[in-house]
Design an enzyme around this catalytic site. Structure first.
Site, PDB file in Angstrom:
ATOM      1  N   LYS A  38     -24.569  86.804 -49.285  1.00 59.37           N
ATOM      2  CA  LYS A  38     -25.090  86.950 -50.659  1.00 59.37           C
ATOM      3  C   LYS A  38     -24.767  85.693 -51.455  1.00 59.37           C
ATOM      4  CE  LYS A  38     -23.221  89.531 -54.173  1.00 59.37           C
ATOM      5  NZ  LYS A  38     -23.341  88.863 -55.487  1.00 59.37           N
ATOM      6  N   ASP A  65     -28.940  87.120 -55.137  1.00 57.45           N
ATOM      7  CA  ASP A  65     -28.616  88.065 -56.210  1.00 57.45           C
ATOM      8  C   ASP A  65     -28.905  87.386 -57.548  1.00 57.45           C
ATOM      9  OD1 ASP A  65     -27.667  90.244 -57.564  1.00 57.45           O
ATOM     10  OD2 ASP A  65     -25.551  89.870 -57.129  1.00 57.45           O
ATOM     11  N   LYS A  67     -30.882  88.676 -60.088  1.00 58.82           N
ATOM     12  CA  LYS A  67     -31.020  89.622 -61.204  1.00 58.82           C
ATOM     13  C   LYS A  67     -32.107  89.180 -62.182  1.00 58.82           C
ATOM     14  CE  LYS A  67     -26.306  91.408 -60.956  1.00 58.82           C
ATOM     15  NZ  LYS A  67     -25.631  90.496 -60.021  1.00 58.82           N
ATOM     16  N   ASP A  70     -37.572  89.115 -67.057  1.00 58.33           N
ATOM     17  CA  ASP A  70     -38.306  88.256 -67.991  1.00 58.33           C
ATOM     18  C   ASP A  70     -39.655  88.934 -68.210  1.00 58.33           C
ATOM     19  OD1 ASP A  70     -39.403  85.943 -69.370  1.00 58.33           O
ATOM     20  OD2 ASP A  70     -37.877  84.734 -68.342  1.00 58.33           O
TER      21      ASP A  70
HETATM   22  O1  C5P Z   1     -14.844  89.979 -54.075  1.00 58.02           O
HETATM   23  P1  C5P Z   1     -15.600  91.275 -54.165  1.00 58.02           P
HETATM   24  O2  C5P Z   1     -15.689  92.020 -52.838  1.00 58.02           O
HETATM   25  O3  C5P Z   1     -15.126  92.137 -55.299  1.00 58.02           O
HETATM   26  O4  C5P Z   1     -17.078  90.786 -54.504  1.00 58.02           O
HETATM   27  C1  C5P Z   1     -18.094  91.689 -54.750  1.00 58.02           C
HETATM   28  C2  C5P Z   1     -19.394  90.969 -54.990  1.00 58.02           C
HETATM   29  O5  C5P Z   1     -20.342  91.921 -55.441  1.00 58.02           O
HETATM   30  C3  C5P Z   1     -19.326  89.901 -56.068  1.00 58.02           C
HETATM   31  O6  C5P Z   1     -20.286  88.902 -55.702  1.00 58.02           O
HETATM   32  C4  C5P Z   1     -19.747  90.620 -57.313  1.00 58.02           C
HETATM   33  O7  C5P Z   1     -20.353  89.778 -58.245  1.00 58.02           O
HETATM   34  C5  C5P Z   1     -20.767  91.598 -56.760  1.00 58.02           C
HETATM   35  N1  C5P Z   1     -20.963  92.796 -57.571  1.00 58.02           N
HETATM   36  C6  C5P Z   1     -19.925  93.665 -57.922  1.00 58.02           C
HETATM   37  N2  C5P Z   1     -20.181  94.783 -58.662  1.00 58.02           N
HETATM   38  C7  C5P Z   1     -21.425  95.031 -59.046  1.00 58.02           C
HETATM   39  C8  C5P Z   1     -22.474  94.190 -58.704  1.00 58.02           C
HETATM   40  C9  C5P Z   1     -22.200  93.062 -57.953  1.00 58.02           C
HETATM   41  O8  C5P Z   1     -18.771  93.439 -57.568  1.00 58.02           O
HETATM   42  N3  C5P Z   1     -21.649  96.136 -59.717  1.00 58.02           N
END
Ligand code: C5P
Length: 236
Positions: A38, A65, A67, A70
């Site tokens: 990702k 990702d 998001k 617009d």
């Molecule tokens: O390091 P970690 O496992 O917490 O990373 C989770 C990933 O998923 C990060 O890229 C974070 O931005 C993303 N994310 C999240 N919660 C969300 C949506 C996306 O942690 N609700």
């Protein structure tokens, strides 16, 4: 019924690293232990789209990702550009106009669109402040159903919401869940977390994991352990 996804392909490692160079070093270190990455906003603005193209050329799958949100014309044109890169997943915010525009721009592209329902940093008070009269749970449900109606391929949601949303949207939408922590891993800033096995059992199709892999003393071993846990949960 679609063919089951191989356990290794269900782990998506979030490349939340300082820059493209550090990300490429991590990808090299992970080798064939990880097939899906990702790339989020930060890395995208730091050269991440070029990295995405290189990963895809190496045979990896990429979840951009971005998001998107617009006016429909802009969303459609941006979606078309991302589809040309060859990404596997792209996120758009779950507004009906935005989702319809993105879906309409896919043409023959196999890219799948995932809806971001309500950011997990929002609670009911934050929604109220933004002008919404709904609770987080009501808005997540409403947007999940609107995503299904728009033909979106899946949803990004916390593992905690996965079981309920599986009931709401049925078996066909992909559920992609961040907030995954192997037993014993540091929580960092994630408050609502699940282990890989529990998330799979709750109905998640793909798990997004960042720090528990990229900050592990042995990232490759950490990824292999998560894949093993996914495989065991998928067999259960
Ligand atoms: O390091 P970690 O496992 O917490 O990373 C989770 C990933 O998923 C990060 O890229 C974070 O931005 C993303 N994310 C999240 N919660 C969300 C949506 C996306 O942690 N609700």
């Amino acid at each position: 019924m679609a063919a089951p996804i191989p356990p290794r392909d269900r782990l998506i490692v979030a490349l939340d690293l300082a820059d493209v160079q550090a990300s490429e070093a991590m990808v090299a270190q992970l080798g064939d232990a990880v097939t899906f990455y990702k790339i989020g906003l930060e890395l995208t603005y730091g050269g991440g789209l070029g990295l995405a193209e290189r990963l895809i050329a190496q045979g990896k799958q990429v979840f951009l990702d971005l998001k998107l949100h617009d006016i429909p014309n802009t969303v459609a044109r941006a979606t078309g550009q991302v589809a040309r890169i060859g990404a596997t997943f792209l996120t758009v915010h779950a507004y009906p106009q935005t989702m319809k525009a993105a879906m309409g721009a896919l043409g023959a592209s196999p890219m799948k669109l995932l809806a971001v329902t309500v950011m997990t940093s929002y609670d009911d008070a934050d929604l109220g402040e933004s002008g919404y009269a709904l609770t987080v749970s009501e808005l997540v449900t409403r947007r999940a159903l609107q995503a299904k109606e728009a033909g979106m391929h899946g949803l990004v949601l916390s593992a905690e919401e996965a079981a309920a949303m599986r009931q709401t949207v049925g078996p066909d939408m992909l559920l992609v869940t961040p907030g995954i922590r192997p037993a014993g891993a540091a929580l960092a800033d994630q408050k609502r977390v699940m282990t890989p096995g529990v998330a799979i059992a709750a109905g998640a199709d793909y798990l997004v994991v960042g720090r528990p892999v990229v900050q592990a003393p042995d990232p490759r071993a950490a990824a292999e352990a998560i894949v093993a846990e996914i495989a065991a949960a998928a067999r259960a």
